[in-house]
Design a protein around this motif. Structure first.
Motif, PDB file in Angstrom:
ATOM      1  N   HIS A  37       0.850  -1.184   0.000  1.00 28.37           N
ATOM      2  CA  HIS A  37       0.000   0.000   0.000  1.00 28.37           C
ATOM      3  C   HIS A  37       0.891   1.240   0.000  1.00 28.37           C
ATOM      4  O   HIS A  37       1.846   1.327   0.787  1.00 28.37           O
ATOM      5  CB  HIS A  37      -0.889   0.027   1.245  1.00 28.37           C
ATOM      6  CG  HIS A  37      -1.788  -1.163   1.374  1.00 28.37           C
ATOM      7  ND1 HIS A  37      -1.314  -2.430   1.700  1.00 28.37           N
ATOM      8  CD2 HIS A  37      -3.132  -1.285   1.256  1.00 28.37           C
ATOM      9  CE1 HIS A  37      -2.332  -3.271   1.741  1.00 28.37           C
ATOM     10  NE2 HIS A  37      -3.438  -2.609   1.496  1.00 28.37           N
ATOM     11  N   PHE A  51      -7.173  -1.789   3.915  1.00 24.40           N
ATOM     12  CA  PHE A  51      -6.019  -2.636   3.663  1.00 24.40           C
ATOM     13  C   PHE A  51      -6.474  -3.941   3.019  1.00 24.40           C
ATOM     14  O   PHE A  51      -7.562  -4.452   3.301  1.00 24.40           O
ATOM     15  CB  PHE A  51      -5.279  -2.946   4.973  1.00 24.40           C
ATOM     16  CG  PHE A  51      -4.522  -1.777   5.532  1.00 24.40           C
ATOM     17  CD1 PHE A  51      -3.229  -1.509   5.127  1.00 24.40           C
ATOM     18  CD2 PHE A  51      -5.125  -0.923   6.447  1.00 24.40           C
ATOM     19  CE1 PHE A  51      -2.533  -0.420   5.636  1.00 24.40           C
ATOM     20  CE2 PHE A  51      -4.440   0.163   6.963  1.00 24.40           C
ATOM     21  CZ  PHE A  51      -3.134   0.419   6.555  1.00 24.40           C
ATOM     22  N   VAL A 254      -1.650  -0.961  -4.000  1.00 25.82           N
ATOM     23  CA  VAL A 254      -2.821  -0.186  -3.600  1.00 25.82           C
ATOM     24  C   VAL A 254      -2.361   1.250  -3.404  1.00 25.82           C
ATOM     25  O   VAL A 254      -1.492   1.514  -2.568  1.00 25.82           O
ATOM     26  CB  VAL A 254      -3.430  -0.729  -2.289  1.00 25.82           C
ATOM     27  CG1 VAL A 254      -4.687   0.044  -1.924  1.00 25.82           C
ATOM     28  CG2 VAL A 254      -3.720  -2.224  -2.414  1.00 25.82           C
TER      29      VAL A 254
END
Length: 302
Positions: A37, A51, A254
């Motif tokens: 991420h 998440f 992400v």
């Protein structure tokens, strides 16, 4: 004779079951694997993030808390079902694994600390496990005052991981830099182009020219790759600037990345205008295998 065949067949079934069970067991992850991420968030008393992680298909546990330094994160209300029980949110299902997500709310007990950066978190699961997981990189920072000499007129994105943001200048100004968060981490993944167009607000040709870019292929988009842009450059009132971004379609990262456009107006006022790049993962089987290989260096035949 028939009885003999019966026992032979039964034995073969048993051997097959044992082999399949051993194979399935060999594919089990020792612990969940979090995707990378890269999230840039403006600090507030509390803020929210989602998440994503890979875990075994038969994993019935859920996340209880996520901790990084003094920051604590707990699942939000939407992470629970109607009866208050932890809800497991499976985004994708594979042969042996699932991709799950969890929405969490961060709390910081030290309100005077406005900046933070961390690359791993201690994740507590409902079955008692505590996993220290690499999660990419998370940054929080104080908000900046935006004087808005650049008006954000439109934006768009497509399924091939491309995005566009369009601006109009409200007064003459000089663009001195265009940067984005995690630039060192993402420079091999994220491509950005800048394109400027001269034109008055009421010019239909100008509006149409920018509108047509929305459906263009990346290589057909006009503009200059960010690393080749020569700064500073000047724009007049009602000039246009577009910023195009692209990630590889195979990217599993992400992102919640901020693009910072900074400069000085003709009247001498410094400004920073921001826009964002947000992506959510969609994995193929090969992505799962490569993620597990990268995170565990183990056998990944999905």
């Amino acid at each position: 004779m028939k009885g003999r065949f019966f026992w032979v067949a039964l034995g073969l079934i048993g051997v097959s079951w044992v082999v399949n069970s051993m194979y399935a067991y060999s594919k089990q992850l020792d612990e969940p694997i979090f995707l990378d991420h890269y999230i840039d968030m403006v600090y507030q008393d509390h803020y929210y993030m989602t998440f994503y992680y890979l875990t075994n298909k038969n994993d019935t546990s859920s996340i209880v808390s996520m901790n990084a330094g003094d920051s604590r994160a707990y699942p939000t209300e939407q992470s629970y079902g109607w009866n208050g029980v932890d809800r497991i949110d499976n985004r994708q299902t594979f042969n042996h694994y699932v991709l799950r997500s969890v929405n969490v709310e961060f709390y910081n007990p030290y309100g005077d600390r406005l900046e933070d950066s961390f690359t791993e978190m201690d994740v507590v699961f409902s079955d008692g496990r505590v996993v220290t997981a690499p999660i990419g990189r998370i940054m929080t920072h104080p908000s900046t005052i935006d004087t808005r000499p650049l008006e954000h007129t439109s934006s768009g994105s497509s399924s091939d991981n491309t995005g566009q943001n369009y601006y109009r200048t409200l007064e003459p100004l000089t663009i001195e830099a265009v940067e984005y968060s995690f630039q060192d981490d993402l420079q091999d993944d994220l491509s950005i182009k800048l394109h400027t167009l001269k034109g008055q607000l009421k010019s239909k040709a100008t509006e149409a020219a920018f509108s047509d870019l929305m459906d263009s292929e990346w290589n057909d988009l006009p503009g200059t790759d960010l690393e080749n842009v020569i700064f500073p450059f000047h724009l007049k009132e009602n000039d246009r600037i577009s910023i195009h971004s692209k990630l590889p379609t195979t990217s599993t990262k992400v992102l919640n990345v901020t693009i910072y456009i900074s400069g000085t107006t003709e009247s001498g006022t410094d400004f920073t205008t921001t826009s964002g790049i947000i992506t959510q993962p969609y994995l193929e089987k090969q992505d799962v295998a490569e993620l597990i290989e990268a995170k565990t260096r183990g056998d990944t035949d999905e």
